[in-house]
Design a protein around this motif. Structure first.
Motif, PDB file in Angstrom:
ATOM      1  N   LEU A 247       0.827  -1.207   0.000  1.00 64.70           N
ATOM      2  CA  LEU A 247       0.000   0.000   0.000  1.00 64.70           C
ATOM      3  C   LEU A 247       0.861   1.256   0.000  1.00 64.70           C
ATOM      4  O   LEU A 247       0.511   2.266  -0.614  1.00 64.70           O
ATOM      5  CB  LEU A 247      -0.943   0.009   1.217  1.00 64.70           C
TER       6      LEU A 247
ATOM      7  N   SER B  16      12.200   3.542   4.323  1.00 65.23           N
ATOM      8  CA  SER B  16      12.257   2.095   4.512  1.00 65.23           C
ATOM      9  C   SER B  16      13.264   1.848   5.629  1.00 65.23           C
ATOM     10  O   SER B  16      14.072   2.722   5.937  1.00 65.23           O
ATOM     11  CB  SER B  16      12.732   1.416   3.211  1.00 65.23           C
ATOM     12  N   ARG B  17      13.227   0.649   6.195  1.00 67.26           N
ATOM     13  CA  ARG B  17      14.293   0.312   7.157  1.00 67.26           C
ATOM     14  C   ARG B  17      15.609   0.130   6.419  1.00 67.26           C
ATOM     15  O   ARG B  17      16.668   0.140   7.021  1.00 67.26           O
ATOM     16  CB  ARG B  17      13.934  -0.982   7.895  1.00 67.26           C
TER      17      ARG B  17
ATOM     18  N   ASP C 232      13.299   3.389  10.882  1.00 69.64           N
ATOM     19  CA  ASP C 232      12.678   2.237  11.544  1.00 69.64           C
ATOM     20  C   ASP C 232      11.866   2.784  12.713  1.00 69.64           C
ATOM     21  O   ASP C 232      12.447   3.319  13.665  1.00 69.64           O
ATOM     22  CB  ASP C 232      13.769   1.279  12.044  1.00 69.64           C
TER      23      ASP C 232
ATOM     24  N   TYR D 252      -2.435  -7.403  16.424  1.00 72.85           N
ATOM     25  CA  TYR D 252      -2.733  -6.427  15.363  1.00 72.85           C
ATOM     26  C   TYR D 252      -4.060  -5.735  15.623  1.00 72.85           C
ATOM     27  O   TYR D 252      -4.199  -4.525  15.456  1.00 72.85           O
ATOM     28  CB  TYR D 252      -2.744  -7.162  14.021  1.00 72.85           C
TER      29      TYR D 252
HETATM   30  N1  LIG Z   1      -2.888  -4.931   3.070  1.00 73.97           N
HETATM   31  C1  LIG Z   1      -4.008  -4.899   3.798  1.00 73.97           C
HETATM   32  O1  LIG Z   1      -4.957  -5.665   3.593  1.00 73.97           O
HETATM   33  C2  LIG Z   1      -4.149  -3.893   4.903  1.00 73.97           C
HETATM   34  C3  LIG Z   1      -5.404  -3.761   5.503  1.00 73.97           C
HETATM   35  C4  LIG Z   1      -5.556  -2.852   6.504  1.00 73.97           C
HETATM   36  C5  LIG Z   1      -4.513  -2.075   6.922  1.00 73.97           C
HETATM   37  N2  LIG Z   1      -3.295  -2.220   6.335  1.00 73.97           N
HETATM   38  C6  LIG Z   1      -2.210  -1.371   6.818  1.00 73.97           C
HETATM   39  O2  LIG Z   1      -1.542  -0.783   5.723  1.00 73.97           O
HETATM   40  C7  LIG Z   1      -0.187  -0.549   6.087  1.00 73.97           C
HETATM   41  C8  LIG Z   1       0.712  -1.088   4.978  1.00 73.97           C
HETATM   42  O3  LIG Z   1       0.518  -2.482   4.881  1.00 73.97           O
HETATM   43  P1  LIG Z   1       0.825  -3.319   3.563  1.00 73.97           P
HETATM   44  O4  LIG Z   1      -0.328  -4.204   3.361  1.00 73.97           O
HETATM   45  O5  LIG Z   1       1.270  -2.407   2.478  1.00 73.97           O
HETATM   46  O6  LIG Z   1       2.018  -4.238   4.057  1.00 73.97           O
HETATM   47  P2  LIG Z   1       3.536  -4.378   3.528  1.00 73.97           P
HETATM   48  O7  LIG Z   1       3.585  -4.504   2.058  1.00 73.97           O
HETATM   49  O8  LIG Z   1       4.135  -5.461   4.369  1.00 73.97           O
HETATM   50  O9  LIG Z   1       4.164  -2.997   3.910  1.00 73.97           O
HETATM   51  C9  LIG Z   1       4.537  -2.688   5.215  1.00 73.97           C
HETATM   52  C10 LIG Z   1       5.773  -1.842   5.148  1.00 73.97           C
HETATM   53  O10 LIG Z   1       6.166  -1.506   6.480  1.00 73.97           O
HETATM   54  C11 LIG Z   1       7.553  -1.357   6.485  1.00 73.97           C
HETATM   55  N3  LIG Z   1       8.068  -1.663   7.826  1.00 73.97           N
HETATM   56  C12 LIG Z   1       8.184  -2.886   8.411  1.00 73.97           C
HETATM   57  N4  LIG Z   1       8.707  -2.744   9.640  1.00 73.97           N
HETATM   58  C13 LIG Z   1       8.918  -1.415   9.808  1.00 73.97           C
HETATM   59  C14 LIG Z   1       9.477  -0.646  10.860  1.00 73.97           C
HETATM   60  N5  LIG Z   1       9.910  -1.225  11.990  1.00 73.97           N
HETATM   61  N6  LIG Z   1       9.572   0.685  10.713  1.00 73.97           N
HETATM   62  C15 LIG Z   1       9.153   1.288   9.567  1.00 73.97           C
HETATM   63  N7  LIG Z   1       8.626   0.617   8.527  1.00 73.97           N
HETATM   64  C16 LIG Z   1       8.515  -0.726   8.662  1.00 73.97           C
HETATM   65  C17 LIG Z   1       8.119  -2.304   5.435  1.00 73.97           C
HETATM   66  O11 LIG Z   1       9.087  -1.609   4.709  1.00 73.97           O
HETATM   67  P3  LIG Z   1      10.657  -1.944   4.785  1.00 73.97           P
HETATM   68  O12 LIG Z   1      10.791  -3.436   4.912  1.00 73.97           O
HETATM   69  O13 LIG Z   1      11.148  -1.427   3.479  1.00 73.97           O
HETATM   70  O14 LIG Z   1      11.161  -1.186   5.969  1.00 73.97           O
HETATM   71  C18 LIG Z   1       6.938  -2.599   4.530  1.00 73.97           C
HETATM   72  O15 LIG Z   1       7.150  -2.112   3.223  1.00 73.97           O
HETATM   73  C19 LIG Z   1       0.025  -1.194   7.432  1.00 73.97           C
HETATM   74  O16 LIG Z   1      -0.021  -0.209   8.447  1.00 73.97           O
HETATM   75  C20 LIG Z   1      -1.144  -2.142   7.557  1.00 73.97           C
HETATM   76  O17 LIG Z   1      -1.540  -2.357   8.885  1.00 73.97           O
HETATM   77  C21 LIG Z   1      -3.088  -3.115   5.335  1.00 73.97           C
END
Ligand SMILES: NC(=O)c1ccc[n+]([C@@H]2O[C@H](COP(=O)([O-])OP(=O)(O)OC[C@H]3O[C@@H](n4cnc5c(N)ncnc54)[C@H](OP(=O)(O)O)[C@@H]3O)[C@@H](O)[C@H]2O)c1
Length: 270
Positions: free
Chosen positions: A31, A50-51, A77, A179
């Motif tokens: 996202l 990003s981290r 981070d 979560y």
């Molecule tokens: N996908 C869904 O269905 C969904 C639904 C509801 C809410 N959300 C929310 O949307 C947001 C993004 O989720 P996503 O689905 O896009 O997941 P994702 O692809 O796993 O992205 C999460 C990102 O968070 C970063 N991250 C991980 N640990 C971190 C840390 N300690 N500090 C800073 N950044 C960190 C990672 O980037 P790096 O590894 O590059 O650091 C990763 O790119 C989240 O807050 C999630 O709760 C997602």
């Protein structure tokens, strides 16, 4: 008599982000990359984080620049306060200033209520401490500059409603208990900060996505079950969050603060 519209900005002006700078955390993710694209596409200078510095820089290089804005990646981070502070300072240094914060990154916890430890549960809640710390840095920066700012935190429908066990049964872990606790807190953190910082001209809002499973990350059977549960009978695609993000990031949302905008295909409306 209708009020005068003479001084009102045009709709184009309201959504235009030219001259604005935006930090987007977790910007290489599913996202987050869409959020960064939306900001850049509307004319803002974007700082993806990003981290991993290389990943952040790579995320910056693929962003569009329709009005000549430049983009620079930074390492950040949000589970480490020193990294947060350094990353934020670096973002201000490369962009000159920050007007928009999109707090999106998430350190995952795959464990569910049957197998998570006390320490793992507690660790997951540190995500919210990071969200708060980053928001506070953004607010202090805005106050120091004497400029408005808008902060958008990413919550989740699972911060509003309980799990839907049938989607996971037999094909995947249950949605993580830590979560649900985290994201409920994220939504309420938003309201609290919005109230205190409104007089500082800092708006704080949350976007709660519904089911946007990452391509290839969960079994197809689970995607089918999520789709069937949704009133719209499908999952969301990342670009479908851009509209809500644009509203909150731009002057089009200048009177919106403390809100949780839910983009879930109707999931929480049942
Ligand atoms: N996908 C869904 O269905 C969904 C639904 C509801 C809410 N959300 C929310 O949307 C947001 C993004 O989720 P996503 O689905 O896009 O997941 P994702 O692809 O796993 O992205 C999460 C990102 O968070 C970063 N991250 C991980 N640990 C971190 C840390 N300690 N500090 C800073 N950044 C960190 C990672 O980037 P790096 O590894 O590059 O650091 C990763 O790119 C989240 O807050 C999630 O709760 C997602």
């Amino acid at each position: 008599m209708a009020p005068s519209q003479e001084a009102a900005p045009t709709i184009h002006h309201l959504f235009d982000l030219s001259g604005k700078s935006a930090l987007v955390t977790g910007a290489s993710g599913w996202l987050g990359s869409s959020f960064a694209q939306a900001r850049a596409g509307a004319g803002a200078s974007v700082v993806p984080s990003s981290r991993d510095l290389k990943r952040a820089q790579d995320a910056a290089t693929v962003l569009p620049s329709p009005k000549g804005a430049t983009h620079h990646g930074v390492q950040l981070d949000h589970m480490e306060v020193k990294s947060l502070t350094n990353g934020f300072e670096e973002a201000v240094a490369v962009a000159d200033k920050l007007d928009i914060l999109v707090i999106n990154g998430l350190e995952l916890s795959g464990k569910d209520l049957t197998n998570i430890s006390f320490e793992e549960f507690a660790r997951h809640q540190v995500n919210n401490a990071g969200y708060f710390e980053l928001a506070r840095l953004g607010r202090d920066h805005a106050v120091d500059r004497g400029a408005p700012a808008t902060i958008i935190v990413i919550g989740s429908m699972y911060g509003m409603v309980g799990s839907y066990p049938d989607a996971y049964e037999g094909v995947f872990n249950a949605s993580p208990v830590a979560y649900h606790a985290l994201k409920g807190g994220t939504i309420h953190l938003t309201r609290h900060l919005a109230v205190y910082w409104a007089e500082d001209n800092v708006r704080v809002n949350c976007i709660s996505p519904g089911p946007f499973p990452i391509d290839g990350m969960v079994p197809e059977e689970m995607v089918n079950r999520l789709s069937n549960k949704s009133p719209m009978k499908r999952i969301g695609r990342p670009h479908e969050l851009k509209g809500a993000l644009m509203l909150l990031a731009s002057d089009a949302g200048s009177y919106i603060t403390g809100q949780n905008i839910v983009v879930d295909g109707g999931w929480t409306a049942w």
